[in-house]
Design an enzyme around this catalytic site. Sequence first.
Site, mmCIF file in Angstrom:
data_model
loop_
_atom_site.group_PDB
_atom_site.id
_atom_site.type_symbol
_atom_site.label_atom_id
_atom_site.label_comp_id
_atom_site.label_asym_id
_atom_site.label_seq_id
_atom_site.Cartn_x
_atom_site.Cartn_y
_atom_site.Cartn_z
ATOM 1 C CE1 TYR A 49 -3.140 -2.922 0.298
ATOM 2 C CE2 TYR A 49 -3.801 -2.120 2.449
ATOM 3 C CZ TYR A 49 -3.950 -3.011 1.416
ATOM 4 O OH TYR A 49 -4.917 -3.977 1.483
ATOM 5 C CG HIS A 107 -1.222 -8.450 0.031
ATOM 6 N ND1 HIS A 107 -0.807 -7.139 0.057
ATOM 7 C CD2 HIS A 107 -2.549 -8.394 -0.251
ATOM 8 C CE1 HIS A 107 -1.819 -6.338 -0.182
ATOM 9 N NE2 HIS A 107 -2.896 -7.077 -0.387
#
Length: 275
Positions: A49, A107
């Site tokens: 992110y 992830h």
Amino acid sequence: MSAPILETPRLRVPRIGLGTWTLRGAEAQQAVETAIGLGYRHIDTAAMYGNEDAVGAGIAASGVRRGEIFLTTKVWWTELAPEALRASAEASLKRLGMRYADLILIHWPAVDMDLPAALGALAKLQQDGLARAVGVSNFPPGLLERAIALGIAPLAALQVEAHVYLWQDRLAALCRRHGLALTAYAPIAKAQVNDDPVMRAIATKYGASPVQIALAWLLAQDGVVAIPKSGRPEGQRENLAAAAIRLDAEDLAAIARLPKDRRLVNPSFAPDWDA
């Protein structure tokens, strides 16, 4: 105002958290600080992110003790070799300014990953105190079953796209059977629920918004946590308030009848979702 708590054998987590994907810099820091001020105690970020430094700064500036915050971060799919996974987790914690994360996830799975080795590295993060709990994200049912069956890492959670247009029946059943929390990302279907006549009608009945109804529907599912993203105080307050809405059987059934095949997150490196 605070979110209800989900307790599993390996996890104690607020059922509504703040997603931070696409929030950056000062906006991300302010969003986190504001959310915590409103009562959020669950913050979700990831190395990919690009906002872990801002998220950490927002937590620090909130004035709330670290032990009261449930913090999740994630290791990207290109970093799943054991040494790389460890280095990624350590770098995340350094950016966050934290000694540990409450939950560290893989992830995305990689096609060529050595699953036992990756799970072993994940387990070592927990053993060494870098993570209070560990889990995976974006694993399809077959891969999740394999990861659980290996018994290498004490998996506590699965994070996956889930909303009123994409309900993950097989994954939810697996999570319930093995005591994993299912964390729903994109839980309001990127706000598409606002244009849905079924959702709008139900929202009117409860004096709520379609977004709140979408979150309430997820929270009506056993073992589910939702992490809607909002950088605005008004949106954060609205999302948190959804936890107080109790949908009746008629409305739960109406939402269940909506098509459940609208996948909104499907990058080129995504796994075979039906595997």
